[in-house]
Design an enzyme around this catalytic site. Sequence first.
Site, mmCIF file in Angstrom:
data_model
loop_
_atom_site.group_PDB
_atom_site.id
_atom_site.type_symbol
_atom_site.label_atom_id
_atom_site.label_comp_id
_atom_site.label_asym_id
_atom_site.label_seq_id
_atom_site.Cartn_x
_atom_site.Cartn_y
_atom_site.Cartn_z
ATOM 1 N N CYS A 121 -4.550 -14.019 -1.693
ATOM 2 C CA CYS A 121 -4.500 -12.577 -1.963
ATOM 3 C C CYS A 121 -5.865 -11.974 -2.207
ATOM 4 O O CYS A 121 -6.641 -12.515 -2.990
ATOM 5 C CB CYS A 121 -3.727 -12.285 -3.245
ATOM 6 N N ARG A 147 5.117 -2.208 9.393
ATOM 7 C CA ARG A 147 4.931 -1.876 7.995
ATOM 8 C C ARG A 147 3.520 -1.388 7.723
ATOM 9 O O ARG A 147 3.272 -0.665 6.773
ATOM 10 C CB ARG A 147 5.340 -3.040 7.080
HETATM 11 N N1 LIG Z 1 2.111 -10.304 -4.279
HETATM 12 C C1 LIG Z 1 1.003 -9.736 -3.890
HETATM 13 O O1 LIG Z 1 0.068 -9.616 -4.653
HETATM 14 C C2 LIG Z 1 0.856 -9.212 -2.510
HETATM 15 C C3 LIG Z 1 1.711 -9.566 -1.519
HETATM 16 N N2 LIG Z 1 1.523 -9.142 -0.232
HETATM 17 C C4 LIG Z 1 2.458 -9.577 0.801
HETATM 18 O O2 LIG Z 1 2.093 -8.970 2.018
HETATM 19 C C5 LIG Z 1 3.219 -8.455 2.694
HETATM 20 C C6 LIG Z 1 3.108 -6.973 2.878
HETATM 21 O O3 LIG Z 1 3.171 -6.311 1.629
HETATM 22 P P1 LIG Z 1 2.986 -4.734 1.511
HETATM 23 O O4 LIG Z 1 1.707 -4.319 2.120
HETATM 24 O O5 LIG Z 1 3.192 -4.382 0.108
HETATM 25 O O6 LIG Z 1 4.169 -4.204 2.442
HETATM 26 P P2 LIG Z 1 5.093 -2.924 2.339
HETATM 27 O O7 LIG Z 1 5.894 -2.905 3.561
HETATM 28 O O8 LIG Z 1 5.838 -2.878 1.060
HETATM 29 O O9 LIG Z 1 4.089 -1.737 2.305
HETATM 30 C C7 LIG Z 1 3.185 -1.409 3.349
HETATM 31 C C8 LIG Z 1 2.937 0.115 3.353
HETATM 32 O O10 LIG Z 1 4.059 0.783 3.883
HETATM 33 C C9 LIG Z 1 4.539 1.776 2.999
HETATM 34 N N3 LIG Z 1 5.986 1.861 3.158
HETATM 35 C C10 LIG Z 1 6.903 0.903 2.856
HETATM 36 N N4 LIG Z 1 8.150 1.328 3.156
HETATM 37 C C11 LIG Z 1 8.032 2.580 3.667
HETATM 38 C C12 LIG Z 1 8.964 3.540 4.176
HETATM 39 N N5 LIG Z 1 10.280 3.284 4.192
HETATM 40 N N6 LIG Z 1 8.476 4.715 4.637
HETATM 41 C C13 LIG Z 1 7.153 4.959 4.615
HETATM 42 N N7 LIG Z 1 6.225 4.105 4.140
HETATM 43 C C14 LIG Z 1 6.659 2.932 3.677
HETATM 44 C C15 LIG Z 1 4.068 1.284 1.651
HETATM 45 O O11 LIG Z 1 3.997 2.326 0.703
HETATM 46 C C16 LIG Z 1 2.705 0.711 1.986
HETATM 47 O O12 LIG Z 1 1.748 1.760 2.106
HETATM 48 C C17 LIG Z 1 4.406 -8.899 1.865
HETATM 49 O O13 LIG Z 1 4.858 -10.116 2.404
HETATM 50 C C18 LIG Z 1 3.855 -9.083 0.487
HETATM 51 O O14 LIG Z 1 4.577 -10.036 -0.264
HETATM 52 C C19 LIG Z 1 0.495 -8.323 0.082
HETATM 53 C C20 LIG Z 1 -0.390 -7.926 -0.857
HETATM 54 C C21 LIG Z 1 -0.287 -8.346 -2.240
HETATM 55 O O1 LIG Z 2 -2.594 -10.048 -1.825
HETATM 56 C C1 LIG Z 2 -1.871 -10.713 -1.073
HETATM 57 N N1 LIG Z 2 -2.141 -10.673 0.245
HETATM 58 C C2 LIG Z 2 -1.421 -11.330 1.149
HETATM 59 O O2 LIG Z 2 -1.718 -11.283 2.326
HETATM 60 C C3 LIG Z 2 -0.335 -12.103 0.666
HETATM 61 N N2 LIG Z 2 0.586 -12.854 1.282
HETATM 62 C C4 LIG Z 2 1.348 -13.378 0.296
HETATM 63 N N3 LIG Z 2 0.941 -12.965 -0.895
HETATM 64 C C5 LIG Z 2 1.454 -13.322 -2.211
HETATM 65 O O3 LIG Z 2 0.925 -14.582 -2.589
HETATM 66 C C6 LIG Z 2 1.997 -15.452 -2.994
HETATM 67 C C7 LIG Z 2 1.662 -16.905 -2.766
HETATM 68 O O4 LIG Z 2 0.602 -17.267 -3.574
HETATM 69 P P1 LIG Z 2 0.093 -18.797 -3.735
HETATM 70 O O5 LIG Z 2 -0.481 -19.216 -2.451
HETATM 71 O O6 LIG Z 2 -0.936 -18.726 -4.816
HETATM 72 O O7 LIG Z 2 1.282 -19.584 -4.133
HETATM 73 C C8 LIG Z 2 3.153 -14.939 -2.164
HETATM 74 O O8 LIG Z 2 4.399 -15.356 -2.645
HETATM 75 C C9 LIG Z 2 2.948 -13.433 -2.206
HETATM 76 O O9 LIG Z 2 3.409 -12.835 -3.386
HETATM 77 C C10 LIG Z 2 -0.103 -12.165 -0.700
HETATM 78 N N4 LIG Z 2 -0.844 -11.471 -1.556
HETATM 79 K K LIG Z 3 -6.158 -13.848 -5.543
#
Ligand SMILES: NC(=O)C1=CN([C@@H]2O[C@H](COP(=O)(O)OP(=O)(O)OC[C@H]3O[C@@H](n4cnc5c(N)ncnc54)[C@H](O)[C@@H]3O)[C@@H](O)[C@H]2O)C=CC1
Ligand SMILES: O=c1[nH]c(=O)c2[nH+]cn([C@@H]3O[C@H](COP(=O)(O)O)[C@@H](O)[C@H]3O)c2[nH]1
Ligand SMILES: [K+]
Length: 499
Positions: A318, A414
Amino acid sequence: MNGPRYELEDGFPATRLFAQGVSYTYDDVIVLPGYIDFPADAVNLSTRLSRRLPLSIPCVASPMDTVSEASMSVAMASLGGAAIVHCNAPPEDQAAIVRAAKARRIPFATDPVFFSPFDTVPDFGPAAYALVTESGTCKSRVVGVVAKSDWEGLADRGAAVSEYMRPAPASAPASYDLEKVASFLAGGGLEYAPLVAEDGQVVDLVTKGDVERIKGFPRLGVPSLGPDGRFVIGAAIGTRETDKERLEHLVKAGTNVVVVDSSQGNSIYQIEMIKHAKSTYPELDVIGGNVVTIAQAQNLIKAGADGLRVGMGSGSICTTQEVCAVGRGQATAVYKVASFAKDHDVPVIADGGISNSGHIVKALVLGASTVMMGSFLAGSGEAPGVYEYLNGRRVKKYRGMGSLEAMTKGSDARYLGDTLKLKVAQGVVGAVADKGSILKFIPYTMQAVKQGFQDLGASSLESAHDLLRSEVLRFEVRTGAAQAEGGVHGLVSYEKKSF
Ligand SMILES: NC(=O)C1=CN([C@@H]2O[C@H](COP(=O)(O)OP(=O)(O)OC[C@H]3O[C@@H](n4cnc5c(N)ncnc54)[C@H](O)[C@@H]3O)[C@@H](O)[C@H]2O)C=CC1
Ligand SMILES: O=c1[nH]c(=O)c2[nH+]cn([C@@H]3O[C@H](COP(=O)(O)O)[C@@H](O)[C@H]3O)c2[nH]1
Ligand SMILES: [K+]
């Protein structure tokens, strides 16, 4: 065990530790030992993934395309945990993965190759055997098997499969578990057997070698089975309008639980998706997330979430905290959200940042019911992808779902959809070391977690949570020097071999 008063005043209770305006990670904190009056083997790690889904171990595989597909799903369910199938694929393909996992009761999935009797084989691929069916697909009757060794020995590799295939072997029902498959093979003196589902679909080809390999691993615990008697399989969905159709595909495939997959779950999009899922499929448990604050959790619980996924920016791949300046230290996030969610009977998944068994112990004692892991599992044989060599080390690719590469593969909608025109990555692409099968290293990891619980004096997750809330459990913050001291230090060289 109630000790003398001065003992109770040693260390900080979690309420005080996490009320200082500091974002703590797992490594920042240490748990003080308690009183042991039971053996480590007596520790019960059974838990819940979501409101209505029990698991016998607190392990969940992350919905990432380098972690959770059919092999991971069946292995995790066999161990008593669960995997969440990623959604970086068309809905039909994601549903097919769920179906493939739900079609079997053995802890592995080999994705067999099929030929028709009239096919020729230009390149055999890595498997030792391929199945021959009437139509050359999994949807018709098995008429033979071709062995790679037979194919390699052919004078004319342009020959039709029917000329050198072996006769159709006896088939075993796909509902057989490993024990039954083992007896079936042994009873018939068979080298291999196709697994065939009730509808006639050929699910897999199991060999004696597969069975022996798995019998060499620690004994499997209580598997995660749903009300249908099949493995519990979860799947991820997004928050777009089109995800409603995805959800329908997944429910039809038998998915037991869905995870609404967003980095910041407290959005109008997610709240509407949770409400839609709960009203359309009341029997389905829906996990919301990701969240790291009480206010976020409150909204998702109000919308109907049956579980919460906690973690923002804590994952190994991340870059969200760097890119967006938003997130929270994972120990603080888990403690805060779990403290709120427990009053609503909503289990919490501590997602991301798990790199050793100590992190799992900390996540659980801080209130989580399960841990979700990406990098910890991505180097296993059950993770999708093939091993490669990097500087002489056997590795597998592991990438963030918000990495440019993963976004370009499938989740474009997305990111590039309506509002967001410019792609900015929130994750990286990397590689993790080969770790072998999760059927081996997860049982060892769980044994280490049990030892941690024993040291704390907690004989179950429930008792750990009671000790946390009653402030018997004490914590301290580790200085940089304390962290260095807690690691291996002062050696010229060493080998770290855990089991
Ligand atoms: N756990 C973490 O810290 C993180 C996880 N991820 C992973 O990356 C992947 C993508 O995550 P996100 O970027 O949060 O995806 P997301 O699909 O939730 O959001 C992407 C963008 O689309 C917008 N959006 C979502 N639904 C919408 C709708 N119905 N209409 C209009 N706009 C909409 C959101 O506001 C955002 O700007 C996931 O698999 C997530 O778990 C990504 C970043 C951080
Ligand atoms: O900031 C992020 N950008 C990404 O591209 C991304 N992809 C996955 N995830 C999140 O990281 C979790 C897995 O983390 P670990 O490898 O530490 O187990 C996952 O379970 C997610 O919550 C992301 N977070
Ligand atoms: K990190």
